[in-house]
Design an enzyme around this catalytic site. Structure first.
Site, short mmCIF file in Angstrom:
data_model
loop_
_atom_site.label_atom_id
_atom_site.label_comp_id
_atom_site.label_asym_id
_atom_site.label_seq_id
_atom_site.Cartn_x
_atom_site.Cartn_y
_atom_site.Cartn_z
N ASP A 38 -64.51 -9.82 -66.54
CA ASP A 38 -64.70 -8.43 -66.95
C ASP A 38 -63.39 -7.77 -67.38
O ASP A 38 -62.30 -8.19 -66.98
CB ASP A 38 -65.26 -7.61 -65.78
CG ASP A 38 -66.70 -7.95 -65.45
OD1 ASP A 38 -67.21 -8.96 -65.97
OD2 ASP A 38 -67.29 -7.20 -64.66
N ASP A 39 -63.55 -6.71 -68.14
CA ASP A 39 -62.50 -5.71 -68.42
C ASP A 39 -61.51 -6.10 -69.51
O ASP A 39 -60.59 -5.35 -69.80
CB ASP A 39 -61.71 -5.32 -67.16
CG ASP A 39 -62.58 -4.59 -66.15
OD1 ASP A 39 -63.78 -4.43 -66.41
OD2 ASP A 39 -62.06 -4.18 -65.09
N HIS A 89 -69.63 -4.32 -71.63
CA HIS A 89 -69.15 -3.71 -70.38
C HIS A 89 -68.78 -2.25 -70.63
O HIS A 89 -67.89 -1.72 -69.97
CB HIS A 89 -67.96 -4.51 -69.86
CG HIS A 89 -67.63 -4.30 -68.42
ND1 HIS A 89 -68.57 -4.24 -67.41
CD2 HIS A 89 -66.43 -4.12 -67.79
CE1 HIS A 89 -67.97 -4.04 -66.25
NE2 HIS A 89 -66.67 -3.95 -66.45
N HIS A 93 -65.40 2.14 -69.85
CA HIS A 93 -65.44 1.80 -68.43
C HIS A 93 -65.64 2.98 -67.50
O HIS A 93 -64.98 3.10 -66.46
CB HIS A 93 -64.16 1.04 -68.05
CG HIS A 93 -64.35 0.06 -66.91
ND1 HIS A 93 -64.16 0.42 -65.59
CD2 HIS A 93 -64.72 -1.21 -66.89
CE1 HIS A 93 -64.38 -0.62 -64.82
NE2 HIS A 93 -64.75 -1.63 -65.59
N TYR A 130 -68.22 -1.20 -62.24
CA TYR A 130 -68.34 -1.00 -60.79
C TYR A 130 -69.72 -1.36 -60.25
O TYR A 130 -70.04 -1.08 -59.11
CB TYR A 130 -68.01 0.45 -60.40
CG TYR A 130 -66.78 0.99 -61.08
CD1 TYR A 130 -65.51 0.59 -60.66
CD2 TYR A 130 -66.89 1.85 -62.18
CE1 TYR A 130 -64.38 1.06 -61.31
CE2 TYR A 130 -65.76 2.31 -62.83
CZ TYR A 130 -64.51 1.91 -62.39
OH TYR A 130 -63.39 2.37 -63.04
N HIS A 179 -61.79 -10.83 -63.20
CA HIS A 179 -61.27 -9.90 -64.21
C HIS A 179 -60.11 -10.59 -64.91
O HIS A 179 -59.12 -10.94 -64.24
CB HIS A 179 -60.81 -8.60 -63.54
CG HIS A 179 -61.93 -7.87 -62.85
ND1 HIS A 179 -62.39 -8.24 -61.62
CD2 HIS A 179 -62.70 -6.84 -63.26
CE1 HIS A 179 -63.40 -7.44 -61.28
NE2 HIS A 179 -63.60 -6.59 -62.25
ZN ZN Z 1 -65.13 -3.56 -65.13
#
Ligand code: ZN
Length: 223
Positions: A38-39, A89, A93, A130, A179
């Site tokens: 993620d991210d 995603h 965020h 989250y 991540h």
């Molecule tokens: Zn995230």
């Protein structure tokens, strides 16, 4: 930026029966693991991770942040062309349950539109930042359920290669959350891959665990 809160405990819902019964039935004889990141994309770490995945010849899933993907479209294309799955995603965020539904829709659809430009199709997986979700959000993202994880490595918290490695390899696979914005995470990946390989696991992308696909072309107009 706040990366994760107590909302992460919602991962316990993991998710809404989205893992197929077939995947669970096969878990013993034909175990699978989906490494999910993620991210990103991160300008340096994501390419480094892609090098590792290429060397190991395995596929993974990247839940990219739209605004990051817009800055590094080349990395998203590289990941997609290499056979990895690209998931949504959101654009910036946010905690989707704390913004208006209209804002949530914008966060999702804007990212969908960008990823469609980059890969040719709307991602059929979406992971809320989250893990924050509620019924309104679930309805908003139909026909595409929100996608959480089975194993949270807490890599964002420990920032420790050995701790990340242990969290992943002490699990029974399934959907594992990482991540790709922390060097300690990327450093842990080769050993994690070796571990799962030695235990006979097959590496899959997240769609292997789900049975839906985005078929409604009007989705992009819904925001
Ligand atoms: Zn995230």
């Amino acid at each position: 930026m706040l990366r994760r809160t107590a909302l992460a405990s919602l991962a316990a819902f993991a998710f809404l029966g989205s893992r197929s019964a077939r995947a669970d039935e096969n878990a013993t004889e034909n175990p699978t693991v989906a490494l999910t990141f993620d991210d990103g994309p991160h300008p340096e770490l994501t390419p480094r991770l892609l090098d590792i995945l290429e060397r190991e010849q395995i596929s993974a899933t990247f839940f990219v942040i739209g605004s990051c993907a817009a800055h590094r479209p080349d990395i998203v294309r590289r990941a997609f062309d290499a056979g990895h799955e690209i998931g949504n995603h959101t654009w910036s965020h946010p905690v989707l349950t704390r913004v208006s539904l209209a804002q949530a829709a914008e966060e999702i659809s804007r990212t969908d539109a960008l990823l469609k430009d980059l890969t040719g199709s709307i991602p059929n997986t979406l992971r809320p930042p989250y893990g924050a979700m509620n019924n309104n959000l679930s309805e908003l993202t139909l026909p595409r359920p929100l996608m959480l994880w089975d194993v949270d490595t807490l890599d964002w918290k420990t920032r420790n290669t050995l701790a990340v490695e242990r969290a992943a390899t002490e699990s029974d696979g399934g959907i594992v959350l990482f991540h790709d914005i922390h060097p300690t995470t990327v450093e842990a990946i080769p050993a994690i891959i070796r571990n799962f390989k030695s235990r006979g696991y097959h590496f899959v992308t997240i769609s292997s665990y789900v049975t839906w696909e985005v078929t409604d072309p009007s989705w992009l107009d819904r925001a």
